[in-house]
Design an enzyme around this catalytic site. Structure first.
Site, PDB file in Angstrom:
ATOM      1  CE1 TYR A   7      30.237  69.742  55.154  1.00  0.00           C
ATOM      2  CE2 TYR A   7      29.709  67.717  54.243  1.00  0.00           C
ATOM      3  CZ  TYR A   7      30.268  68.391  55.324  1.00  0.00           C
ATOM      4  OH  TYR A   7      30.713  67.877  56.323  1.00  0.00           O
ATOM      5  CG  ASP A  14      34.006  66.191  47.230  1.00  0.00           C
ATOM      6  OD1 ASP A  14      33.645  65.201  47.095  1.00  0.00           O
ATOM      7  OD2 ASP A  14      33.816  66.952  48.061  1.00  0.00           O
ATOM      8  CE  LYS A  66      27.816  61.567  51.705  1.00  0.00           C
ATOM      9  NZ  LYS A  66      28.424  62.881  51.420  1.00  0.00           N
TER      10      LYS A  66
HETATM   11  C1  LIG Z   1      29.619  63.534  52.264  1.00  0.00           C
HETATM   12  C2  LIG Z   1      30.427  64.486  51.220  1.00  0.00           C
HETATM   13  C3  LIG Z   1      31.612  64.803  51.883  1.00  0.00           C
HETATM   14  C4  LIG Z   1      32.153  64.223  53.331  1.00  0.00           C
HETATM   15  O1  LIG Z   1      32.072  62.752  53.506  1.00  0.00           O
HETATM   16  P1  LIG Z   1      31.989  62.122  54.843  1.00  0.00           P
HETATM   17  O2  LIG Z   1      32.022  60.768  54.512  1.00  0.00           O
HETATM   18  O3  LIG Z   1      30.984  62.449  55.514  1.00  0.00           O
HETATM   19  O4  LIG Z   1      33.245  62.576  55.692  1.00  0.00           O
HETATM   20  C5  LIG Z   1      32.730  65.341  51.144  1.00  0.00           C
HETATM   21  N1  LIG Z   1      32.260  65.837  49.994  1.00  0.00           N
HETATM   22  C6  LIG Z   1      30.707  65.552  49.437  1.00  0.00           C
HETATM   23  C7  LIG Z   1      30.532  66.107  48.228  1.00  0.00           C
HETATM   24  C8  LIG Z   1      29.870  64.681  50.137  1.00  0.00           C
HETATM   25  O5  LIG Z   1      28.936  64.747  49.813  1.00  0.00           O
END
Ligand SMILES: *Cc1c(COP(=O)(O)O)cnc(C)c1O
Length: 430
Positions: free
Chosen positions: A144, A239, A267
């Protein structure tokens, strides 16, 4: 367990928000029942509107590595906001957070702050395209990367929970620029590079995929991606929005000792306030506006209150043994849960890395790709989730999501949690 107040609040919320929520998984659809409306949190505990108390393993989906309302983070926020909340002009706090990060992370040289993980990834993709002058991107099923258009292609997280493979509203032409392959499959990646020779701007991966179960990859596989990207002048994006600062200060790049070309964070970096970030070598980052011609901006980017919260939180993460202690607690929790398992247990396993853990109803010893997850096994998670709530334990409301141990969890919390797991699993088995 009383739910009247949460139920009333949810009824009201449904009038205002689609599905009653501002982010889909919060609606509890994959576990059933009413979402709990949270009133307050302190340390490892949260309280809902009906006054029920829970030991929390969701941690706002990862950001709260110190727990809720950590004193140092709260003080930093208060002190900063008293002097104004945003200026749209540079502040010293941006330098301070950047210095803290860059002095302790050898995988990036220059960074830019944004306001969410989605924004960080979206910007990193644009940077990769601008830098390579290529359009196609390659991503993995089960990773994701936020909800920007070109990445909502067979993505995990909420989407898999709802059994969709993509989102309406994403133009076919965008999807045509996104190549999706399975994790842990070298042949598929090689084939994509052969088929789209000199067209792939970047390969993007969650190096520790943790949004669709915890799909731990082999180091050799990540090294293979590094090598094939280098050979093809394609950028490798890690990511690390969820695992950055979570499994170590240098995240997965440091854990595997692999140098990606661009890294995204989010995060934890904001101490519970909205912050994202992307970083790379000074050379790659020089392509970002106003130095270069890849445009990216933000009214609230580098927001001083969010920077202060991030500084306070990351300063704690840098203390000696911080990550070792989190991992020790996580291993303790898992060991305790295992010792409480009912004797005739349904297929069950707990996967973990650092302070991330994933409860899976499977006989498999390793699960490395999304296809290996049995959707039918989620029926067990539904019962487990409900029974754990009844016993004062809060997990994110989906069996595809991971849990997090934070600094504030006490041994007492962990022992209580393990006991509740034993009872809840007994019921889930029936
Ligand atoms: C949570 C997450 C996102 C998106 O971040 P948001 O702050 O919710 O937009 C993108 N990549 C990864 C791996 C994530 O865990």
């Amino acid at each position: 367990m009383k739910r009247e107040k949460s139920e009333a609040l949810f009824e009201k919320a449904k009038k205002y928000f689609p599905g009653g929520v501002n982010s889909p998984v919060r609606a509890f659809r994959s576990v059933g029942g009413t979402p709990l409306f949270i009133q307050k949190g302190k340390g490892s505990h949260i309280w809902d509107a009906d006054g029920n108390e829970f030991i929390d393993y969701c941690g706002s989906w990862g950001p709260l590595i110190l727990g809720h309302a950590n004193d140092k983070v709260v003080d930093a926020i208060k002190k900063t906001v008293e002097n104004g909340s945003s200026f749209g002009a540079p502040t010293a706090l941006e330098n301070d957070l950047a210095e803290l990060i860059l002095n302790n992370n050898k995988y990036i040289q220059k960074i830019r702050f944004v306001s969410s993980g989605t924004e960080a990834v979206m910007s990193a993709i644009r940077l990769a395209r601008g830098y390579t002058k290529r359009d196609k991107i390659l991503k993995f099923e089960g990773c994701y990367h936020g909800h920007s258009d070109s990445l909502l292609v067979k993505a995990g997280s909420g989407l898999v929970t709802f059994g969709n493979t993509s989102s309406a509203g994403v133009p076919e032409s965008f999807v045509n620029e996104t190549i999706v392959v399975s994790l842990n499959n070298e042949a598929a990646v090689k084939q994509a590079f052969a088929e789209f020779k000199d067209q792939i701007a970047c390969v993007i991966i969650e190096p520790i995929p943790a949004n669709n179960g915890l799909l731990l990859q082999r180091k050799e596989y990540l090294q293979f991606l590094r090598d094939i990207c280098t050979e093809n002048k394609t950028l490798l994006i890690f990511d690390e929005v969820i695992n950055g600062f979570r499994i170590g200060f240098e995240g997965a790049a440091g854990y595997y000792n692999i140098q990606p070309d661009i890294i995204t964070y989010g995060k934890i970096i904001g101490g519970g306030l909205p912050v994202g970030m992307y970083g790379a070598s000074a050379e790659i980052m020089s392509n970002i506006s106003p130095e270069g011609n890849v445009y990216q901006a933000g009214t609230l980017s580098g927001n001083p209150v969010a920077m202060a919260a991030g500084i306070a939180q990351l300063t704690e993460c840098l203390k000696p043994n911080f990550y070792q202690e989190l991992e020790r607690k996580t291993q303790f929790l898992i060991k305790e849960i295992r010792s409480h398992l009912p004797s005739s247990i349904i297929p069950f396993n707990i996967f973990s890395v650092g302070s991330i853990f994933w409860i899976a109803f499977t006989n498999k010893e390793v699960v490395r790709s999304a296809e290996e997850i049995d959707a039918d096994s989620m029926k067990y998670f539904r019962v487990l989730h409900k029974e754990l709530l009844e016993r004062g334990i809060y997990l994110g409301p989906s069996g595809y999501e991971v849990g997090f141990v934070c600094e504030a969890h006490t041994e007492e919390d962990l022992i209580k949690t393990a006991k509740a797991f034993g009872e809840a699993l007994e019921i889930a088995m029936k």
